[in-house]
Design a protein around this motif. Structure first.
Motif, PDB file in Angstrom:
ATOM      1  N   THR A  93      -1.315   0.486   4.102  1.00 21.83           N
ATOM      2  CA  THR A  93      -0.198  -0.129   3.388  1.00 21.83           C
ATOM      3  C   THR A  93       0.280  -1.407   4.064  1.00 21.83           C
ATOM      4  O   THR A  93      -0.030  -1.674   5.227  1.00 21.83           O
ATOM      5  N   ILE A  94       1.085  -2.161   3.335  1.00 20.72           N
ATOM      6  CA  ILE A  94       1.683  -3.385   3.877  1.00 20.72           C
ATOM      7  C   ILE A  94       2.798  -3.071   4.868  1.00 20.72           C
ATOM      8  O   ILE A  94       3.306  -3.960   5.543  1.00 20.72           O
ATOM      9  N   LYS A 123       3.563   0.608  -4.855  1.00 23.87           N
ATOM     10  CA  LYS A 123       3.262  -0.248  -3.708  1.00 23.87           C
ATOM     11  C   LYS A 123       2.406   0.415  -2.630  1.00 23.87           C
ATOM     12  O   LYS A 123       2.115  -0.195  -1.612  1.00 23.87           O
TER      13      LYS A 123
END
Length: 233
Positions: A82-83, A8
Motif C-alpha cells: 500500500t501507499i 485505496k
C-alpha cells in the motif's frame, strides 16, 4: 482465498488468519483517531484496521502486533503493498508481555471475545484463550498516554463487564456506540472508547442494514471512502 478490495488498498486473506469482517470495518471507520500520531493495534490479523486508520489519518504512525506468526506475515504483506507502508509496522508479540518504548496516544483492538469452547475455527482470533479482557485492559492502561484513547469493538452483552474492568484500571468511558445488525433488532456489538480523564460519555446508536443485505444510509456514508459498493446499494 480471494483478496478483499477496498478503494485505496487490498487485503490478501488466508484460511489461517481471521478474515475481513464487519466488526473490523466498523471499528476502523468509527474509532477516534483524528488527533492521534502514535498508534498501537492489538491483534491486527490481516492488518485491516491499521490500514483504515492509516488512510483516515495521514499523520499517524501505526504499530500493529499479533501473537500469530501467520497473521504477522499476512499483515506485513498487506502493509507493504500500500501507499501507507512507510507509516505501518507489524511485530509478532504477545500483548501480555508487551511494553512500548513510549506511550501510545491511541490503542485499538478488535479482541477475541468468545469464551473458550470446543470450536477449532480461528481459536486465537475468536476465543479469549490467549488474551482475556482483563489482560487486554490492564496492558492497554499501562501503554496508554495521559491523554490517550483506548478503543474496542465487542459483543453488546459484554459491554457492562468490560466497562467495569476498565474502571478498575482507572479508564473512564468516553464514547459508546451501540451497533444493531438490522434495523429494529437487538443490539449486536458495541464500540467503546476510554481515557484516563473523567468526562461525560457520548452515547449513540448505529444500524448496519435496513433489511438483509440492504445497507442503511448511515453505513454507506460511514464506509464510502473504503468500500466498493455495487450499484444496487
Amino acid at each position: 482465498m480471494k483478496p478483499f478490495h477496498f478503494k485505496k488498498f487490498s487485503i490478501n486473506q488466508s484460511k489461517d488468519v481471521f478474515r475481513v469482517g464487519t466488526d473490523g470495518v466498523l471499528l476502523g471507520a468509527m474509532c477516534s483517531v483524528e488527533n492521534a500520531t502514535n498508534i498501537l493495534e492489538v491483534g491486527t490479523g490481516t492488518g485491516l484496521i491499521s490500514l483504515m486508520i492509516a488512510q483516515r489519518n495521514p499523520k499517524a504512525n501505526i504499530l500493529a502486533i499479533d501473537i500469530d506468526e501467520n497473521a504477522v506475515k499476512l499483515a506485513e504483506e498487506n502493509f507493504t503493498n500500500t501507499i501507507f507502508s512507510g507509516r505501518l509496522n507489524v511485530l509478532n508479540k504477545d500483548f501480555k508481555n508487551f511494553s512500548g518504548e513510549e506511550k501510545f496516544d491511541f490503542i485499538v483492538s478488535n479482541p477475541p471475545y468468545f469464551e473458550e469452547n470446543l470450536s477449532e475455527k480461528d481459536v486465537v482470533a475468536r476465543q479469549r484463550k490467549e488474551l482475556k479482557f482483563e489482560d487486554l485492559v490492564e496492558k492497554a492502561s499501562e501503554n496508554l498516554s495521559e491523554n490517550g484513547i483506548f478503543s474496542v469493538i465487542i459483543p453488546f452483552e459484554s459491554s457492562e463487564h468490560f466497562e467495569k474492568i476498565c474502571s478498575k484500571n482507572n479508564l473512564s468511558l468516553h464514547r459508546k456506540i451501540v451497533v444493531l445488525g438490522i434495523q429494529n433488532s437487538n443490539p449486536k456489538r458495541v464500540i467503546l472508547e476510554f481515557g484516563f480523564k473523567e468526562k461525560k460519555a457520548i452515547q449513540s446508536e448505529f444500524t448496519i442494514e435496513k433489511s438483509p443485505r440492504k445497507y442503511t444510509g448511515e453505513y454507506l456514508e460511514l464506509t464510502k471512502d473504503f468500500h466498493v459498493f455495487k450499484t444496487e446499494h
